[in-house]
Scaffold this active site. Structure first.
Site, short mmCIF file in Angstrom:
data_model
loop_
_atom_site.label_atom_id
_atom_site.label_comp_id
_atom_site.label_asym_id
_atom_site.label_seq_id
_atom_site.Cartn_x
_atom_site.Cartn_y
_atom_site.Cartn_z
CB SER A 1 60.70 12.29 22.52
OG SER A 1 61.12 11.55 21.69
CG ASP B 1 55.35 6.77 20.70
OD1 ASP B 1 55.63 6.98 19.55
OD2 ASP B 1 55.90 7.48 21.74
CG HIS C 1 56.54 10.32 20.34
ND1 HIS C 1 57.09 9.86 21.26
CD2 HIS C 1 57.58 11.42 20.02
CE1 HIS C 1 58.52 10.16 21.40
NE2 HIS C 1 58.39 11.35 20.94
#
Length: 705
Positions: A555, A630, A662
């Site tokens: 991320s 995601d 995610h």
């Protein structure tokens, strides 16, 4: 101790227990003093209508309990589910609705339950079964009543946008008009011949947000009033609403789009008048918390970073400062509550070092501060309803989690509840290495760092270095707590001959506002500089091979590892980026603009530090990973980065995990991902032994073929 709840009597607590043999769940009541089970309140096996429940909530008087069954996730925090009310005295259950609903919440008297369904608000009379619809204009991807939209849920961290007043005769709620918010769509590949699409409203940086408004519904008159304020807001958020102890006075927090000003309003529902009692301003941004606590006289407790560190403040009901309760060059990290009998506040802080957490008490006037926990590491408390006891959860890098009962006045240990001795013994069978904490002086700052060396470490040898970081604003990865799942992976890599290091650079949390907010308007500049410089300095150590340094992250950490490889191409040989942001132009409004303003206002800040604009600098090996489902950091980020790399004629490896969000998990997904990453590390950083082993494996495959 799942779903731990302290009973109103202050003498008992409840937990949710799961019987794997019978696949049933129960709410069991325990005594604080003896820690023995007093009784089972309800067991799903006693009712045919309940296969098992996954969560529970008591009403205020604890004579009813709401049980969640058949829950399914929507996004990170939101769920849909069926719910039943268990009447304790009658030993009976009552279905709230025959369809899946959101955020069911008891009224204070326990007579009603309000909930969201298909973007509208309802409440049900549990005695008569009558259902009353509050709003009628809810429509998918247009109007939402009482439940937050995607970006509020993700970035302001709440889903239920309605609240009962203390008498249960009014419901305040936020209405979201997301008609003009641009839509984002994701292909869902599934198992059918044709894929489907998930279409939802997602405001990317600089785009239109939901138009929000605040409303108050009167249960007696069944009329709804729109709240009017004595101040005009053009583009704003309402990140929190909460009724005070006065049934007619609602508190509401309004925040400008830049998020550098937060206004606390007191709204009188009778007169529809408003009073601005507190204004928080910051040159960067103001944090939104759940710490607002109203005392009996409607004075309130508030937390703020206004003196440079996060601390507790006490204001009167009109917003006049009474006193700053905590003060010092350290941060309050959790606010537990206020005991009106002893005039005491309980909180958690990093006063004992920014990688540690301890539980403290202090009087409302700021005096008689007491450290209630004794062991260095991460301590987290759950207090009894009357603040006479607390259950402490403790762990450190060397101690697995344990639960102990303590006296809240002194912090003295009463009894051990649960330990992890079996886990400690089991780990003795493995050749693990100690996680070594230290600091490294980089770019004028002492940065927190941990290092894991191979168990058979030989300081005369040179080892490849593999760095991990997240680096997002206010985050922390270097903390004195027990292993996460990744720590076992790092131990596995250390066994293979790697040194693993994590450095929390500028922009991370718990070292004061200045250290955290230095990255404002330039996300990825100072954070990358710190990782590159830390790698350079570590590469000078005699036992680290400076020619074999890699970095990875997920991320924000994937955004960082990409930038580090591109901008630090003379330092890093390889990088792995999982679910990375490749340009902040692709991410949501609330998070991105909090730190970057809008792209229209700060185009250089967005573009100069985005990996997508530095692909031409790639020299090393790069693995790019993303889940196609995601909803948070969209696959668009990886697709655009991949295209930029292709057009720059830069080789790279990548993997797309179908329909994974995610978190990239489910079935064998995580195992596959970590095997792939391990193989990539061995191929790019591994020494001659790894490469010889890989070569042998390939030759064996060829021979067998």
């Amino acid at each position: 101790m799942d779903v731990l709840h302290s009973m109103n009597n202050g003498k008992q607590y409840s937990v949710l227990n799961f019987d794997r043999t019978n696949r049933s769940t129960s709410i069991d009541i325990y005594d604080y003093k003896t820690l023995k089970k007093v009784k089972t309140l309800v067991n799903s096996s006693d009712f045919e209508a309940i296969p098992y429940f996954t969560d529970y909530t008591f009403n205020k008087d604890e004579n009813k309990v709401l049980l969640a069954i058949d829950e399914e996730s929507i996004y990170r925090r939101s769920t849909l589910g069926k719910f039943v009310v268990y009447n304790i005295a009658e030993n009976s259950i009552h279905t709230v609705a025959n369809y899946k609903i959101q955020e069911p919440t008891f009224s204070p008297d326990g007579e009603y339950i309000a909930y969201g369904f298909e973007n509208n608000l309802y409440y049900k009379n549990l005695e008569t079964n009558e259902v009353t619809q509050i709003t009628y204009d809810g429509k998918k991807n247009e109007i939402i009543n009482g439940i937050t939209d995607w970006v509020y849920e993700e970035e302001f961290r709440f889903v239920r946008a309605f609240d009962w007043n203390v008498e249960g005769d009014k419901i305040a709620f936020i209405r979201f008009d997301e008609t003009n918010v641009p839509e984002f769509s994701m292909d869902i590949y599934g198992n059918d011949l044709y894929q489907t699409q998930q279409v939802f409203k997602y405001p990317k940086a600089g785009e239109a947000n939901s138009l929000v408004s605040l409303h108050i519904y009167d249960v007696k008159t069944q009329e709804t009033t729109k709240v009017k304020l004595d101040k005009k807001y053009d583009d704003f958020y309402i990140p929190r609403i909460q009724w005070t102890n006065n049934p007619d006075v609602l508190s509401a927090q309004y925040m400008n789009r830049h998020q550098n000003e937060l206004d606390l309003w007191m709204i009188n529902a009778k007169t529809n008048s408003s009073n601005l009692v507190l204004v928080e301003k910051d040159k960067a941004y103001v944090n939104v918390t759940d710490n607002l606590t109203f005392l009996k006289d409607n004075s309130f407790i508030w937390t703020s970073e206004k003196d440079g560190y996060n601390h507790i403040y006490h204001y009167d009901k009109n917003g006049k400062l009474i006193n700053q309760v905590t003060i010092g060059n350290w941060e309050v990290t959790n606010y537990y509550g206020y005991d009106e009998k002893t005039n005491t506040i309980f909180y958690q802080s990093v006063e004992n070092g920014s990688i540690n957490r301890d539980v403290y008490s202090v009087k409302l006037n700021g005096r008689d501060k007491t450290r209630l926990t004794k062991s260095d590491g991460t301590n987290s408390a759950s207090f009894s309803a009357d603040f006479s006891y607390f259950i402490n959860s403790f762990s450190s890098a060397t101690n697995p989690p344990e639960y102990t009962l303590h006296n809240a006045a002194s912090g003295n240990l009463i009894k051990s509840i649960k330990d992890n001795d079996e886990l400690s013994q089991k780990l003795l069978d493995y050749n693990t290495s100690k996680k070594e904490f230290s600091t490294i002086y980089v770019n004028g700052n002492d940065l927190n760092m941990w290092m894991i060396k191979p168990a058979n470490f030989n300081e005369t040898k040179q080892y490849p270095l593999f760095m991990f970081q997240y680096s997002g604003p206010g985050s922390q990865q270097v903390s004195n707590q027990w292993n996460s799942a990744n720590d076992y992976w790092y131990q596995y890599l250390a066994q293979q001959g790697y040194i693993i290091v994590c450095v929390d650079g500028r922009g991370t949390g718990f070292k004061g506002a200045e250290f955290k907010k230095v990255t404002q308007n330039e996300l990825g500049k100072y954070e990358v500089e710190d990782q590159i410089q830390a790698a350079k300095q570590l590469g000078k150590l005699p036992y680290i091979d400076a020619s074999r340094i890699g970095i990875w992250g997920w991320s924000f950490g994937g955004f960082m590892s990409s930038n580090c490889l591109f901008k630090g191409n003379d330092v890093f040989k390889m990088a792995i980026a999982v679910a990375p942001v490749s340009s902040w132009r692709f991410y949501d409004t609330i998070y991105t603009e909090r730190y970057m303003m809008t792209p229209q206002e700060n185009p250089l800040g967005y573009d100069e530090n985005s990996p997508i604009n530095h692909v031409d600098k790639l020299k090393g090996d790069f693995l790019l990973v993303h889940g196609s489902g995601d909803d948070n950091v969209h696959l668009q980020n990886t697709m655009r980065l991949a295209e930029a790399l292709i057009q720059a004629d830069k080789p790279f490896d990548w993997a797309i995990y179908p329909d994974k969000n995610h978190g990239i998990y489910g079935g064998n997904t995580r195992l596959h991902l970590y095997k792939k990453m391990t193989h990539f590390i061995n191929e790019t950083l591994g020494d001659k032994i790894h490469k010889d082993a890989a070569s042998k494996e390939k030759s064996e495959v060829k021979i067998k073929g």
